[in-house]
Motif scaffolding. Structure first.
Motif, PDB file in Angstrom:
ATOM      1  N   TYR A  81       0.763  -1.169  -0.214  1.00 29.27           N
ATOM      2  CA  TYR A  81       0.039  -0.080  -0.013  1.00 29.27           C
ATOM      3  C   TYR A  81       0.810   1.266  -0.066  1.00 29.27           C
ATOM      4  CZ  TYR A  81      -3.407   3.466   1.750  1.00 29.27           C
ATOM      5  OH  TYR A  81      -4.133   4.473   1.796  1.00 29.27           O
TER       6      TYR A  81
ATOM      7  N   TRP B 148       1.917   1.971  -3.426  1.00 31.90           N
ATOM      8  CA  TRP B 148       1.195   2.237  -4.130  1.00 31.90           C
ATOM      9  C   TRP B 148       0.917   3.769  -3.974  1.00 31.90           C
ATOM     10  CZ3 TRP B 148      -3.580   4.871  -3.479  1.00 31.90           C
ATOM     11  CH2 TRP B 148      -4.470   4.915  -4.605  1.00 31.90           C
ATOM     12  N   CYS B 149       0.923   4.327  -2.574  1.00 31.26           N
ATOM     13  CA  CYS B 149       0.539   5.391  -2.152  1.00 31.26           C
ATOM     14  C   CYS B 149       1.810   6.571  -2.923  1.00 31.26           C
ATOM     15  CB  CYS B 149       0.444   5.761  -0.927  1.00 31.26           C
ATOM     16  SG  CYS B 149      -0.980   5.239   0.069  1.00 31.26           S
TER      17      CYS B 149
ATOM     18  N   THR C  73      -9.712   7.613  -2.585  1.00 28.52           N
ATOM     19  CA  THR C  73      -8.204   7.230  -2.391  1.00 28.52           C
ATOM     20  C   THR C  73      -8.427   5.814  -2.320  1.00 28.52           C
ATOM     21  OG1 THR C  73      -7.376   9.215  -1.378  1.00 28.52           O
ATOM     22  CG2 THR C  73      -5.936   7.226  -1.486  1.00 28.52           C
ATOM     23  N   ILE C  74      -9.133   5.032  -1.337  1.00 29.99           N
ATOM     24  CA  ILE C  74      -9.235   3.630  -0.938  1.00 29.99           C
ATOM     25  C   ILE C  74      -9.706   2.963  -1.976  1.00 29.99           C
ATOM     26  CG2 ILE C  74      -9.296   2.076   0.618  1.00 29.99           C
ATOM     27  CD1 ILE C  74      -7.474   4.097   1.582  1.00 29.99           C
TER      28      ILE C  74
ATOM     29  N   TYR D  92      -7.303   2.591  -4.596  1.00 30.43           N
ATOM     30  CA  TYR D  92      -6.515   1.510  -4.658  1.00 30.43           C
ATOM     31  C   TYR D  92      -6.933   0.009  -4.922  1.00 30.43           C
ATOM     32  CZ  TYR D  92      -3.314  -1.583  -1.469  1.00 30.43           C
ATOM     33  OH  TYR D  92      -2.442  -2.552  -1.096  1.00 30.43           O
ATOM     34  N   ARG D  93      -8.056   0.091  -4.390  1.00 31.63           N
ATOM     35  CA  ARG D  93      -8.911  -1.215  -4.624  1.00 31.63           C
ATOM     36  C   ARG D  93      -8.932  -1.690  -6.210  1.00 31.63           C
ATOM     37  NH1 ARG D  93     -15.073  -2.444  -3.113  1.00 31.63           N
ATOM     38  NH2 ARG D  93     -15.551  -1.006  -4.471  1.00 31.63           N
TER      39      ARG D  93
ATOM     40  N   SER E 290      -7.076  -0.545  -8.368  1.00 33.42           N
ATOM     41  CA  SER E 290      -5.740  -0.932  -8.835  1.00 33.42           C
ATOM     42  C   SER E 290      -5.362  -2.376  -8.813  1.00 33.42           C
ATOM     43  CB  SER E 290      -4.796   0.093  -8.406  1.00 33.42           C
ATOM     44  OG  SER E 290      -4.328  -0.400  -6.848  1.00 33.42           O
TER      45      SER E 290
ATOM     46  N   SER F  34     -11.217   3.896   4.751  1.00 37.98           N
ATOM     47  CA  SER F  34     -11.236   2.680   4.319  1.00 37.98           C
ATOM     48  C   SER F  34     -12.637   2.009   4.949  1.00 37.98           C
ATOM     49  CB  SER F  34     -10.138   1.980   4.880  1.00 37.98           C
ATOM     50  OG  SER F  34      -9.977   1.614   6.204  1.00 37.98           O
TER      51      SER F  34
END
Length: 298
Positions: free
Chosen positions: A43, A46-47, A61-62, A65-66, A68, A105
């Motif tokens: 994580y 990725w950030c 943002t989360i 991320y999911r 991705s 999240s």
């Protein structure tokens, strides 16, 4: 293994504190803690690539991320689920100790499995015929004893590595198993397992070449070799497949949910439901009913 280097000291310290004090009530195994650290590092990377500060990440943002993790179908759903769980734990820790007022999240879950949990367990478990073949092929040595203990008592690979002679009663009929979170459960050993372990010397019940306890990886290699020997090794089938068989076979044989939960070391009795449904697929297979109808001339 150190905390993720790409996170700020504040986030690193908070996450490490959470891992130490809160995961599994502060008694998580080193392997579990390392897995969470590894997923947090992913994580963090990725950030960094998305130029996002984890401390100010938003719900969107989360979600990104999911997305991705899902895009390209590169990761199994189990991997995605673990990586999102690590992120939820991070923000839960930050909220608990004042790093953030909200949890971005919250409510974000991994995509649902297209295959039901019971069908997944059924696919991974060794079948009754394969279990019989494994028992027939198991020798008298360490690996055979280990396979019998997994099939007849449903032990996890990590539990196998932690067993010592001191965990057996003097009579050798009961075994105290160190499970997840430091919790122990006592098993009344099947006769064959009792005979395997009764004469074990002091020290690890399953030692490696050095005399020290086997590692989880060495247990996995031994079980994979046993599966290959009887033609039961397929992708996704591993040590846990023997444990899945135990759960399904116990239900088919009439074991109650509470007794099965105790024997498998599950904190929630509802965890057994997946084995109940998998057993029902064996016992109530509609195809059997179709064949019975055809044979009866209806």
């Amino acid at each position: 293994m150190n905390a993720p280097a790409l996170l700020s000291p504040t986030i690193q310290d908070t996450f490490e504190r959470f891992l130490r004090l809160s995961v599994a009530d502060g008694e998580a195994s080193p392997r579990t803690v390392d897995a969470y650290r590894a997923n947090m590092r992913y994580y963090a990377v990725w950030c960094s690539s998305a130029m996002v500060d984890p401390l100010t990440a938003t719900h969107d943002t989360i979600l990104a991320y999911r997305a991705s993790l899902v895009e390209g179908h590169c990761y199994k759903r189990a991997t995605i689920r673990l990586r999102l769980t690590a992120v939820r734990l991070l923000y839960r820790a930050l909220c608990r100790w004042g790093g953030r007022a909200d949890n971005p999240s919250e409510g974000i879950r991994a995509p649902r499995d297209k295959e039901g949990a019971s069908s997944s367990v059924l696919a991974k478990a060794v079948s009754p015929d394969q279990a019989r073949a494994l028992l027939a092929a198991a020798g008298e040595g360490r690996d055979g004893s280990m396979v019998r203990l997994m099939l007849l008592h449903g032990l996890r690979a990590g539990e196998i590595t932690r067993l010592t002679r001191a965990d057996l009663t003097p009579e050798g009929d009961r075994l105290s198993v160190p499970g997840k979170g430091g919790k122990r459960r006592t098993l009344i050993l099947a006769y064959r397992c009792r005979r395997d372990l009764f004469a074990a010397p002091a020290g690890p019940l399953f030692p490696g070449r050095s005399g020290r306890a086997m590692t989880v990886r060495s247990v996995e290699r031994a079980v994979n070799k046993a599966l290959e020997a009887v033609g039961a090794k397929v992708p996704g089938r591993s040590c846990h497949s023997l444990r899945h068989f135990y759960g399904i076979a116990a239900v088919m044989g009439g074991a109650g949910r509470e007794a099965l939960a105790d024997s498998m070391g599950h904190a929630q009795i509802s965890t057994q439901d997946v084995y109940c449904r998998a057993a029902a697929q064996y016992q109530g297979n509609p195809s059997d009913a179709v064949m019975k109808t055809l044979e009866g001339g209806c």
